[in-house]
Design a protein around this motif. Structure first.
Motif, PDB file in Angstrom:
ATOM      1  N   ASN A  34      59.630 -20.006  41.903  1.00  0.00           N
ATOM      2  CA  ASN A  34      59.778 -18.731  42.600  1.00  0.00           C
ATOM      3  C   ASN A  34      58.697 -18.512  43.646  1.00  0.00           C
ATOM      4  OD1 ASN A  34      57.567 -18.369  41.009  1.00  0.00           O
ATOM      5  ND2 ASN A  34      58.466 -16.762  39.726  1.00  0.00           N
ATOM      6  N   GLY A  35      57.996 -19.589  44.003  1.00  0.00           N
ATOM      7  CA  GLY A  35      57.009 -19.464  45.061  1.00  0.00           C
ATOM      8  C   GLY A  35      55.642 -19.021  44.608  1.00  0.00           C
ATOM      9  N   ARG A  36      55.463 -18.693  43.343  1.00  0.00           N
ATOM     10  CA  ARG A  36      54.150 -18.261  42.867  1.00  0.00           C
ATOM     11  C   ARG A  36      53.381 -19.466  42.329  1.00  0.00           C
ATOM     12  NH1 ARG A  36      55.988 -12.892  39.411  1.00  0.00           N
ATOM     13  NH2 ARG A  36      56.824 -11.700  41.179  1.00  0.00           N
ATOM     14  N   ARG A  37      52.166 -19.631  42.806  1.00  0.00           N
ATOM     15  CA  ARG A  37      51.333 -20.747  42.365  1.00  0.00           C
ATOM     16  C   ARG A  37      49.977 -20.174  41.941  1.00  0.00           C
ATOM     17  NH1 ARG A  37      51.661 -25.618  46.549  1.00  0.00           N
ATOM     18  NH2 ARG A  37      51.522 -26.815  44.613  1.00  0.00           N
ATOM     19  N   TRP A  38      49.405 -20.750  40.892  1.00  0.00           N
ATOM     20  CA  TRP A  38      48.179 -20.172  40.364  1.00  0.00           C
ATOM     21  C   TRP A  38      47.330 -21.245  39.671  1.00  0.00           C
ATOM     22  CZ3 TRP A  38      48.317 -21.327  35.276  1.00  0.00           C
ATOM     23  CH2 TRP A  38      49.576 -21.435  34.671  1.00  0.00           C
ATOM     24  N   VAL A  39      46.058 -20.910  39.470  1.00  0.00           N
ATOM     25  CA  VAL A  39      45.132 -21.753  38.725  1.00  0.00           C
ATOM     26  C   VAL A  39      44.261 -20.848  37.861  1.00  0.00           C
ATOM     27  CG1 VAL A  39      43.454 -21.733  40.626  1.00  0.00           C
ATOM     28  CG2 VAL A  39      43.318 -23.506  38.860  1.00  0.00           C
ATOM     29  N   ILE A  40      43.996 -21.306  36.644  1.00  0.00           N
ATOM     30  CA  ILE A  40      43.044 -20.654  35.755  1.00  0.00           C
ATOM     31  C   ILE A  40      41.916 -21.639  35.509  1.00  0.00           C
ATOM     32  CG2 ILE A  40      42.645 -19.646  33.480  1.00  0.00           C
ATOM     33  CD1 ILE A  40      45.588 -18.897  33.387  1.00  0.00           C
ATOM     34  N   ASN A  41      40.695 -21.239  35.803  1.00  0.00           N
ATOM     35  CA  ASN A  41      39.542 -22.114  35.613  1.00  0.00           C
ATOM     36  C   ASN A  41      38.421 -21.311  34.977  1.00  0.00           C
ATOM     37  OD1 ASN A  41      36.817 -23.354  37.260  1.00  0.00           O
ATOM     38  ND2 ASN A  41      38.101 -24.751  36.087  1.00  0.00           N
ATOM     39  N   ILE A  49      46.956 -25.200  35.653  1.00  0.00           N
ATOM     40  CA  ILE A  49      47.558 -24.917  36.953  1.00  0.00           C
ATOM     41  C   ILE A  49      49.062 -24.732  36.793  1.00  0.00           C
ATOM     42  CG2 ILE A  49      45.793 -26.126  38.271  1.00  0.00           C
ATOM     43  CD1 ILE A  49      47.569 -28.553  38.388  1.00  0.00           C
ATOM     44  N   SER A  50      49.655 -24.142  37.821  1.00  0.00           N
ATOM     45  CA  SER A  50      51.072 -23.786  37.754  1.00  0.00           C
ATOM     46  C   SER A  50      51.985 -24.986  37.933  1.00  0.00           C
ATOM     47  CB  SER A  50      51.393 -22.740  38.827  1.00  0.00           C
ATOM     48  OG  SER A  50      51.048 -23.244  40.119  1.00  0.00           O
ATOM     49  N   ASP A  51      51.539 -26.006  38.696  1.00  0.00           N
ATOM     50  CA  ASP A  51      52.417 -27.149  38.984  1.00  0.00           C
ATOM     51  C   ASP A  51      51.556 -28.378  39.247  1.00  0.00           C
ATOM     52  OD1 ASP A  51      52.193 -27.379  42.198  1.00  0.00           O
ATOM     53  OD2 ASP A  51      52.207 -25.267  41.579  1.00  0.00           O
ATOM     54  N   ASN A  52      52.192 -29.537  39.227  1.00  0.00           N
ATOM     55  CA  ASN A  52      51.475 -30.806  39.329  1.00  0.00           C
ATOM     56  C   ASN A  52      50.724 -30.981  40.638  1.00  0.00           C
ATOM     57  OD1 ASN A  52      52.424 -31.621  36.814  1.00  0.00           O
ATOM     58  ND2 ASN A  52      54.279 -32.523  37.674  1.00  0.00           N
ATOM     59  N   ASP A  53      51.222 -30.401  41.718  1.00  0.00           N
ATOM     60  CA  ASP A  53      50.649 -30.641  43.037  1.00  0.00           C
ATOM     61  C   ASP A  53      49.696 -29.548  43.486  1.00  0.00           C
ATOM     62  OD1 ASP A  53      51.948 -33.075  43.549  1.00  0.00           O
ATOM     63  OD2 ASP A  53      53.793 -32.010  44.015  1.00  0.00           O
ATOM     64  N   TYR A  54      49.378 -28.610  42.591  1.00  0.00           N
ATOM     65  CA  TYR A  54      48.535 -27.485  43.018  1.00  0.00           C
ATOM     66  C   TYR A  54      47.179 -27.964  43.540  1.00  0.00           C
ATOM     67  CZ  TYR A  54      45.853 -23.182  42.971  1.00  0.00           C
ATOM     68  OH  TYR A  54      45.059 -22.131  43.343  1.00  0.00           O
TER      69      TYR A  54
END
Length: 466
Positions: free
Chosen positions: A1-8, A28-33
């Motif tokens: 849905n176009g939302r990408r995020w990272v938790i660190n 992370i939200s996806d492999n390529d983030y």
């Protein structure tokens, strides 16, 4: 849905006097983030697994204990048209407990040490289980001036409670191995205008362990032979193997100290001699050629060449085949600014070379490694500095990373412009990609800054930058 995020999350804490915590969590939200949006670190872009670990430890004078949970997010390669590539997720620890005790090493008094570890392993695809490891040793250190002798006897125990069908013969395998070791060394010292020492030593170890090829491998791997292996009691990391060995390491260390007591030279030459064939490890973990009765000749030399220069040379020479197994050379220069000229950039230079011969026993060393690396920070004036790095792989005939930039720094503003061209390793059998980026950092001192993550890039590329 176009939302990408990272938790660190990164945390290090201390509670009271003896309790410590550590958290290292990334998701992370996806492999390529990371490749698309986090261009600050090539090492992060090259990762195939993201670490998610939390630990809580107690460190006392004699007793130590800890608890940790470790899992991973695996970055799969579904976007790559290569069905032969399969990134295997490591086993997760959910959880792990450990407890150890070590008495003070007082000469001519019996001492002891104990180490216990319980680990529950988990995995999405493979059968898992629980591992119990225990070790106990009794030692009697002795010392007469510069002569030290430390004999020790003990036992190691390894046991599993396996799920499903990891081992079709026994789902509760166990092994017990008695062991004995003796460390003997001497220190000959000469004092004149400077202090020099000559330190010969012998480290003998015997451990009687049965064949273990049928035991699982959850987190164990073969350690690289280097100076530390001369006085280590195992060639493995992890606890899935009790090394069956009968060996003695012979080594000689020479140290030199200047008039201020600072060590300016430390040179070690040593070799491990085997008195029987190692039979414990599976073929994957053969630590040496069974036709050889000794390890490679280990050389390690560290030298401080004045106030600004340092060098480090290591070499593994195979005396049986008369060839170099591994070698490295590094030369470092540091000239930091003084307090009266705090704004002037420090001068930094690093030159290094590393060679390692291919080893078919290790999956990541199917071909030779030969790389040269140059990095530097050169002040052009009191305000300007030139920054650069170039790492070249002679085996692959390619540049692994090149970086060039300029920095301006005065009392009110800091400005950096950096260009980087780096190779992104995406796994065995996958075509590597290059990351080409331009970075800009502007900092108004005392107010705010934009692009301050550039510090991480320079710290990763140029040794000693921070």
């Amino acid at each position: 849905n176009g939302r990408r995020w990272v938790i660190n999350i990164k945390e290090r804490g201390q509670f009271a006097k003896n309790f410590f915590s550590h958290i290292d969590y990334t998701r992370i939200s996806d492999n390529d983030y990371l490749r698309d949006l986090n261009t600050t670190s090539l090492s992060i872009s090259r990762k195939t697994h993201l670490n998610q670990r939390a630990a809580f430890n107690f460190y006392g004078d004699y007793w130590r204990a800890g608890f940790n949970i470790q899992q991973y997010q695996t970055l799969s390669n579904n976007d790559i048209n290569n069905s032969n590539v399969d990134i295997i997720k490591p086993f997760e620890k959910a959880p792990e407990f450990w407890l150890s005790y070590e008495s003070s090493a007082t000469p001519f008094r019996i001492g002891s040490n104990i180490h216990l570890r319980h680990t529950d392993f988990d995995h999405d695809e493979f059968d898992t289980g629980t591992r119990h490891f225990g070790e106990m040793n009794i030692n009697y250190p002795m010392q007469w001036g510069g002569v030290r002798l430390a004999p020790s006897i003990g036992v190691q125990h390894l046991a599993y409670n396996l799920d499903n069908s990891i081992n079709v013969l026994d789902d509760t395998p166990s092994i017990t191995a008695p062991q004995a070791q003796i460390k003997f060394d001497m220190v000959f010292e000469k004092n004149h205008t400077s202090r020099r020492t000559l330190e010969p030593g012998i480290f003998y170890i015997y451990r009687n362990a049965d064949q273990q090829d049928t035991l699982p491998l959850f987190d164990t791997s073969l350690l690289t032979i280097n100076r530390n292996q001369l006085t280590r009691n195992s060639a493995f990391s992890g606890y899935d193997r009790l090394e069956d060995t009968h060996q003695a390491a012979v080594y000689l260390t020479h140290r030199h100290f200047n008039a201020r007591g600072q060590e300016t030279l430390a040179a070690t030459l040593g070799q491990i001699h085997y008195f029987q064939d190692a039979t414990t490890a599976a073929n994957l973990f053969n630590t040496r050629n069974n036709d050889s009765d000794s390890s490679a000749l280990i050389t390690d030399i560290k030298a401080k060449l004045g106030l600004q220069w340092q060098s480090h040379i290591t070499a593994l020479w195979d005396s049986n085949d008369n060839q170099l197994e591994e070698g490295s050379f590094s030369l470092r220069y540091r000239n930091k600014h003084n307090a009266s000229n705090a704004q002037r950039p420090a001068s930094i230079a690093n030159l290094s070379y590393h060679y390692r011969q291919a080893d078919n026993r290790l999956s990541l060393l199917q071909q030779d490694i030969e790389q040269a690396d140059l990095s530097f920070v050169t002040p052009l004036s009191h305000r300007w500095a030139f920054i650069g790095r170039y790492q070249y792989d002679t085996t692959q005939d390619r540049s692994n990373e090149s970086l060039a930039g300029i920095e301006y720094n005065n009392c009110c503003i800091k400005l950096r412009v950096i260009y980087r061209d780096g190779l992104v390793y995406r796994g065995a059998g996958i075509e590597n990609e290059r990351d080409r980026s331009v970075f800009l950092q502007i900092e108004l001192k005392g107010l705010f800054g934009v692009g301050n993550t550039l510090e991480n890039i320079l710290d990763e590329s140029i040794l000693g930058y921070r």
